[in-house]
Motif scaffolding. Sequence first.
Motif, short mmCIF file in Angstrom:
data_model
loop_
_atom_site.label_atom_id
_atom_site.label_comp_id
_atom_site.label_asym_id
_atom_site.label_seq_id
_atom_site.Cartn_x
_atom_site.Cartn_y
_atom_site.Cartn_z
N ASN A 101 0.73 -1.11 -0.06
CA ASN A 101 0.07 0.00 0.16
C ASN A 101 0.76 1.35 0.00
O ASN A 101 0.55 2.32 -0.49
CB ASN A 101 -0.75 -0.18 1.33
CG ASN A 101 -2.15 -1.07 1.10
OD1 ASN A 101 -2.52 -1.43 0.00
ND2 ASN A 101 -2.49 -1.49 1.98
N TYR A 160 1.26 3.00 -3.73
CA TYR A 160 0.32 2.79 -4.57
C TYR A 160 -0.85 3.66 -4.09
O TYR A 160 -1.51 4.26 -5.07
CB TYR A 160 -0.17 1.45 -4.42
CG TYR A 160 -1.24 1.02 -5.43
CD1 TYR A 160 -1.20 1.01 -6.76
CD2 TYR A 160 -2.57 0.85 -4.88
CE1 TYR A 160 -2.16 0.49 -7.45
CE2 TYR A 160 -3.75 0.70 -5.66
CZ TYR A 160 -3.44 0.48 -6.99
OH TYR A 160 -4.52 0.31 -7.89
N ARG A 161 -1.20 3.82 -2.94
CA ARG A 161 -2.22 4.79 -2.46
C ARG A 161 -1.85 6.07 -2.81
O ARG A 161 -2.73 6.83 -3.28
CB ARG A 161 -2.58 4.50 -1.04
CG ARG A 161 -3.14 3.32 -0.53
CD ARG A 161 -3.44 3.33 0.75
NE ARG A 161 -4.23 2.00 1.26
CZ ARG A 161 -5.72 1.88 1.48
NH1 ARG A 161 -6.47 3.11 1.34
NH2 ARG A 161 -6.10 0.80 1.79
#
Length: 58
Positions: A4, A7-8
């Motif tokens: 995460n 990517y977030r």
Amino acid sequence: MLENVGYRQLTALWRTMGMWAAIRGGKHVWGEMTRTGFQTVEPERVRARPGARAGSGS
């Protein structure tokens, strides 16, 4: 959990850029895509397996 990270943040950036372009009235453009068509290829002849009987299904 580690996937995460990054990517977030990237998806948040892309969403923000998209929303900003929509608010400004930006034109949605995919770009030029030229069709190349299909090539006609002669089908390869299927030969019977040695020892196989006709109509046996194997």
